[in-house]
Scaffold this motif. Structure first.
Motif, PDB file in Angstrom:
ATOM      1  N   SER A 158     -16.853  77.548 -33.471  1.00  0.00           N
ATOM      2  CA  SER A 158     -16.531  76.760 -32.368  1.00  0.00           C
ATOM      3  C   SER A 158     -17.715  76.676 -31.300  1.00  0.00           C
ATOM      4  O   SER A 158     -18.006  75.383 -30.713  1.00  0.00           O
ATOM      5  CB  SER A 158     -15.415  77.217 -31.360  1.00  0.00           C
ATOM      6  N   SER A 159     -18.454  77.769 -31.390  1.00  0.00           N
ATOM      7  CA  SER A 159     -19.502  77.792 -30.272  1.00  0.00           C
ATOM      8  C   SER A 159     -20.778  77.013 -30.971  1.00  0.00           C
ATOM      9  O   SER A 159     -21.577  76.412 -30.155  1.00  0.00           O
ATOM     10  CB  SER A 159     -20.088  79.152 -29.955  1.00  0.00           C
ATOM     11  N   TRP A 160     -20.972  76.821 -32.211  1.00  0.00           N
ATOM     12  CA  TRP A 160     -21.907  75.991 -32.687  1.00  0.00           C
ATOM     13  C   TRP A 160     -21.583  74.601 -32.971  1.00  0.00           C
ATOM     14  O   TRP A 160     -22.228  73.688 -33.521  1.00  0.00           O
ATOM     15  CB  TRP A 160     -22.365  76.791 -34.015  1.00  0.00           C
ATOM     16  N   SER A 161     -20.245  74.438 -32.677  1.00  0.00           N
ATOM     17  CA  SER A 161     -19.734  72.800 -33.064  1.00  0.00           C
ATOM     18  C   SER A 161     -20.754  71.801 -31.927  1.00  0.00           C
ATOM     19  O   SER A 161     -20.926  72.141 -30.778  1.00  0.00           O
ATOM     20  CB  SER A 161     -18.430  72.741 -32.592  1.00  0.00           C
ATOM     21  N   PHE A 162     -21.248  70.812 -32.563  1.00  0.00           N
ATOM     22  CA  PHE A 162     -21.906  69.808 -31.778  1.00  0.00           C
ATOM     23  C   PHE A 162     -21.121  68.850 -31.000  1.00  0.00           C
ATOM     24  O   PHE A 162     -19.793  68.683 -31.233  1.00  0.00           O
ATOM     25  CB  PHE A 162     -22.796  69.224 -32.635  1.00  0.00           C
ATOM     26  N   ALA A 163     -21.780  68.108 -30.315  1.00  0.00           N
ATOM     27  CA  ALA A 163     -21.074  67.262 -29.309  1.00  0.00           C
ATOM     28  C   ALA A 163     -20.555  66.102 -29.774  1.00  0.00           C
ATOM     29  O   ALA A 163     -21.078  65.765 -31.032  1.00  0.00           O
ATOM     30  CB  ALA A 163     -22.006  66.946 -28.041  1.00  0.00           C
ATOM     31  N   PRO A 164     -19.475  65.668 -29.486  1.00  0.00           N
ATOM     32  CA  PRO A 164     -19.041  64.349 -30.071  1.00  0.00           C
ATOM     33  C   PRO A 164     -20.079  63.274 -30.189  1.00  0.00           C
ATOM     34  O   PRO A 164     -20.847  63.251 -29.491  1.00  0.00           O
ATOM     35  CB  PRO A 164     -17.875  63.973 -29.199  1.00  0.00           C
ATOM     36  N   THR A 165     -20.080  62.609 -31.349  1.00  0.00           N
ATOM     37  CA  THR A 165     -20.873  61.645 -31.616  1.00  0.00           C
ATOM     38  C   THR A 165     -20.608  60.199 -31.001  1.00  0.00           C
ATOM     39  O   THR A 165     -21.399  59.261 -31.258  1.00  0.00           O
ATOM     40  CB  THR A 165     -21.171  61.434 -33.069  1.00  0.00           C
ATOM     41  N   THR A 166     -19.348  59.979 -30.367  1.00  0.00           N
ATOM     42  CA  THR A 166     -18.908  58.988 -29.849  1.00  0.00           C
ATOM     43  C   THR A 166     -18.661  59.146 -28.397  1.00  0.00           C
ATOM     44  O   THR A 166     -18.470  60.482 -27.946  1.00  0.00           O
ATOM     45  CB  THR A 166     -17.608  58.524 -30.501  1.00  0.00           C
ATOM     46  N   GLY A 167     -18.796  58.129 -27.504  1.00  0.00           N
ATOM     47  CA  GLY A 167     -18.464  58.250 -25.951  1.00  0.00           C
ATOM     48  C   GLY A 167     -19.412  57.083 -25.362  1.00  0.00           C
ATOM     49  O   GLY A 167     -20.079  56.620 -26.043  1.00  0.00           O
ATOM     50  N   PRO A 168     -19.096  57.056 -24.151  1.00  0.00           N
ATOM     51  CA  PRO A 168     -19.907  56.199 -23.142  1.00  0.00           C
ATOM     52  C   PRO A 168     -21.264  56.543 -23.160  1.00  0.00           C
ATOM     53  O   PRO A 168     -21.673  57.627 -23.079  1.00  0.00           O
ATOM     54  CB  PRO A 168     -19.191  56.243 -21.984  1.00  0.00           C
ATOM     55  N   THR A 169     -22.154  55.474 -23.435  1.00  0.00           N
ATOM     56  CA  THR A 169     -23.822  55.642 -23.355  1.00  0.00           C
ATOM     57  C   THR A 169     -24.200  54.396 -22.443  1.00  0.00           C
ATOM     58  O   THR A 169     -25.098  53.826 -22.666  1.00  0.00           O
ATOM     59  CB  THR A 169     -24.488  55.572 -24.651  1.00  0.00           C
ATOM     60  N   PHE A 170     -23.563  54.034 -21.255  1.00  0.00           N
ATOM     61  CA  PHE A 170     -23.742  53.170 -20.442  1.00  0.00           C
ATOM     62  C   PHE A 170     -25.025  53.110 -19.931  1.00  0.00           C
ATOM     63  O   PHE A 170     -25.887  52.139 -19.577  1.00  0.00           O
ATOM     64  CB  PHE A 170     -22.563  52.903 -19.362  1.00  0.00           C
ATOM     65  N   VAL A 171     -25.433  54.586 -19.246  1.00  0.00           N
ATOM     66  CA  VAL A 171     -26.657  54.443 -18.628  1.00  0.00           C
ATOM     67  C   VAL A 171     -27.857  54.363 -19.682  1.00  0.00           C
ATOM     68  O   VAL A 171     -28.844  53.746 -19.324  1.00  0.00           O
ATOM     69  CB  VAL A 171     -26.752  55.877 -18.028  1.00  0.00           C
ATOM     70  N   SER A 172     -27.691  54.884 -20.674  1.00  0.00           N
ATOM     71  CA  SER A 172     -28.732  54.695 -21.922  1.00  0.00           C
ATOM     72  C   SER A 172     -29.123  53.252 -21.883  1.00  0.00           C
ATOM     73  O   SER A 172     -30.134  52.895 -22.261  1.00  0.00           O
ATOM     74  CB  SER A 172     -28.296  55.702 -23.124  1.00  0.00           C
ATOM     75  N   ALA A 173     -27.918  52.591 -22.328  1.00  0.00           N
ATOM     76  CA  ALA A 173     -27.869  51.281 -22.532  1.00  0.00           C
ATOM     77  C   ALA A 173     -28.500  50.417 -21.568  1.00  0.00           C
ATOM     78  O   ALA A 173     -29.180  49.380 -21.426  1.00  0.00           O
ATOM     79  CB  ALA A 173     -26.446  50.374 -23.101  1.00  0.00           C
ATOM     80  N   LEU A 174     -28.111  50.631 -20.063  1.00  0.00           N
ATOM     81  CA  LEU A 174     -28.639  50.029 -18.870  1.00  0.00           C
ATOM     82  C   LEU A 174     -30.057  50.212 -18.828  1.00  0.00           C
ATOM     83  O   LEU A 174     -30.743  49.423 -18.538  1.00  0.00           O
ATOM     84  CB  LEU A 174     -27.905  50.500 -17.776  1.00  0.00           C
ATOM     85  N   LEU A 175     -30.494  51.421 -18.770  1.00  0.00           N
ATOM     86  CA  LEU A 175     -32.040  51.719 -19.030  1.00  0.00           C
ATOM     87  C   LEU A 175     -32.822  50.914 -19.804  1.00  0.00           C
ATOM     88  O   LEU A 175     -33.746  50.413 -19.351  1.00  0.00           O
ATOM     89  CB  LEU A 175     -32.111  53.211 -18.966  1.00  0.00           C
ATOM     90  N   LEU A 176     -32.529  50.944 -21.214  1.00  0.00           N
ATOM     91  CA  LEU A 176     -33.225  50.324 -22.053  1.00  0.00           C
ATOM     92  C   LEU A 176     -32.952  48.881 -21.879  1.00  0.00           C
ATOM     93  O   LEU A 176     -34.214  48.066 -22.044  1.00  0.00           O
ATOM     94  CB  LEU A 176     -32.327  50.429 -23.712  1.00  0.00           C
ATOM     95  N   SER A 177     -31.915  48.223 -21.586  1.00  0.00           N
ATOM     96  CA  SER A 177     -31.797  46.658 -21.126  1.00  0.00           C
ATOM     97  C   SER A 177     -32.862  46.524 -20.143  1.00  0.00           C
ATOM     98  O   SER A 177     -33.541  45.230 -20.088  1.00  0.00           O
ATOM     99  CB  SER A 177     -30.303  46.435 -20.824  1.00  0.00           C
ATOM    100  N   ILE A 178     -32.913  47.207 -18.843  1.00  0.00           N
ATOM    101  CA  ILE A 178     -33.932  47.160 -17.835  1.00  0.00           C
ATOM    102  C   ILE A 178     -35.446  46.971 -18.454  1.00  0.00           C
ATOM    103  O   ILE A 178     -36.145  46.128 -17.841  1.00  0.00           O
ATOM    104  CB  ILE A 178     -33.567  47.990 -16.609  1.00  0.00           C
ATOM    105  N   CYS A 179     -35.576  47.914 -19.127  1.00  0.00           N
ATOM    106  CA  CYS A 179     -36.930  47.924 -19.772  1.00  0.00           C
ATOM    107  C   CYS A 179     -37.238  46.768 -20.439  1.00  0.00           C
ATOM    108  O   CYS A 179     -38.410  46.012 -20.196  1.00  0.00           O
ATOM    109  CB  CYS A 179     -37.164  49.365 -20.668  1.00  0.00           C
ATOM    110  N   LEU A 180     -36.270  46.484 -21.282  1.00  0.00           N
ATOM    111  CA  LEU A 180     -36.519  45.132 -22.043  1.00  0.00           C
ATOM    112  C   LEU A 180     -36.624  43.917 -21.379  1.00  0.00           C
ATOM    113  O   LEU A 180     -37.574  42.949 -21.304  1.00  0.00           O
ATOM    114  CB  LEU A 180     -35.486  44.950 -22.914  1.00  0.00           C
ATOM    115  N   ILE A 181     -36.119  43.623 -20.271  1.00  0.00           N
ATOM    116  CA  ILE A 181     -35.983  42.531 -19.413  1.00  0.00           C
ATOM    117  C   ILE A 181     -37.249  42.607 -18.574  1.00  0.00           C
ATOM    118  O   ILE A 181     -37.899  41.427 -18.178  1.00  0.00           O
ATOM    119  CB  ILE A 181     -34.622  42.591 -18.490  1.00  0.00           C
TER     120      ILE A 181
END
Length: 293
Positions: free
Chosen positions: A95-118
């Motif tokens: 349990s202690s070595w279980s990794f974080a979920p691979t799904t979930g909101p990544t809004f800020v990551s997408a927003l930052l990438l979008s701003i860089c591209l724009i």
């Protein structure tokens, strides 16, 4: 496993097996043609077990064997408890070595990438002649006049500026690799705060020690790199980690920038932004993991 001897009755075999266990000799009983064969699990204890067998056959009613049976029950009870605890420990470790979920909101990551591209598109990736780049630089002069006049957005906006296709692709690669992983684990607001603090700190260092005319997300990326590296070492169960290949690439790229500054007395990389961003990320992860210890 070697044979100790044979008894005619299962009750006698069980009683002797219990006594042997109380004496530290584990054995196994086989039913062969209505006789019960005792086998010692440890070959080195066979001779001692045979001596006990001879004594048992001579006086099977000796009270010592009943006491041995009682001791054997306690030994088995303790062994069962140890096995249960062992299974529990294995489960806890997994349990202690279980990794974080691979799904979930990544809004800020997408927003930052979008701003860089724009911003990259609107500024033609830093080519001369556009009017947007000067508005997003830390300052257009060494006196930081615009900041003194209240244009505080300049503290953070240089992270969205990029000068060339390889520049933006390299930073986008790191952001895509690390941003979502950390955001899923720590949350969107956490990542937003981390980017603001790391971005301002790395921008300030680069502007103070070199020049305010710079840009790029690499200061924040090095913060993410430092954070993921320390978390992977101090809290591997967090699910935040940096692969050896990624760590090697980040170190090599950073050293290349520093070498260029020593050799040519100038560098095309924002070394101070990289270094301060990395230090902030490392310290942040260290502080988080230290609190939980």
């Amino acid at each position: 496993m070697r044979e100790i001897g044979v008894l005619d009755h299962v009750q006698q075999a069980d009683l002797l097996a219990d006594y042997l266990l109380s004496e530290g000799i584990k054995c196994h009983i086989d039913n062969q043609d209505s006789q019960f064969v005792l086998w010692a699990l440890d070959d080195d204890l066979v001779a001692k077990a045979k001596e006990h067998l001879l004594a048992f056959k001579a006086n099977p009613l000796d009270p010592v064997y009943a006491e041995g049976a009682k001791a054997a029950r306690q030994i088995r009870k303790e062994e069962l408890a140890r096995r249960k605890q062992y299974r529990k420990n294995i489960k806890d470790i997994r349990s202690s070595w279980s990794f974080a979920p691979t799904t979930g909101p990544t809004f800020v990551s997408a927003l930052l990438l979008s701003i860089c591209l724009i911003v990259g598109y609107l500024t033609w990736l830093g080519q001369a002649g556009n009017t947007i780049t000067p508005r997003l630089l830390f300052s257009t002069d060494m006196n930081w006049s615009e900041l003194k006049e209240g244009e505080l957005w300049r503290l953070i906006t240089p992270i969205f500026l990029h000068f060339g296709l390889m520049h933006i692709l390299f930073n986008a690669m790191w952001l895509i690799n690390l941003g979502p992983m950390i955001e899923r684990r720590n949350g969107s607001l956490w990542l937003l705060g981390f980017v603001l603090i790391t971005g301002i700190a790395s921008n300030f260092a680069q502007a103070y020690f070199v020049s305010p005319a710079f840009g790029g997300f690499s200061g924040v990326n090095y913060g993410l790199i430092g954070y993921a590296w320390i978390m992977g070492r101090r809290a591997p169960g967090s699910g935040i980690r940096l692969s050896p290949q990624s760590a090697g690439l980040a170190i090599a790229w950073g050293l290349l920038g520093i070498a260029g500054e020593f050799v040519h007395h100038q560098s095309w990389m924002a070394n101070w932004a990289h270094g301060v961003g990395f230090a902030v990320g490392c310290f942040w992860a260290w502080a988080e993991t230290e609190k939980s210890r």
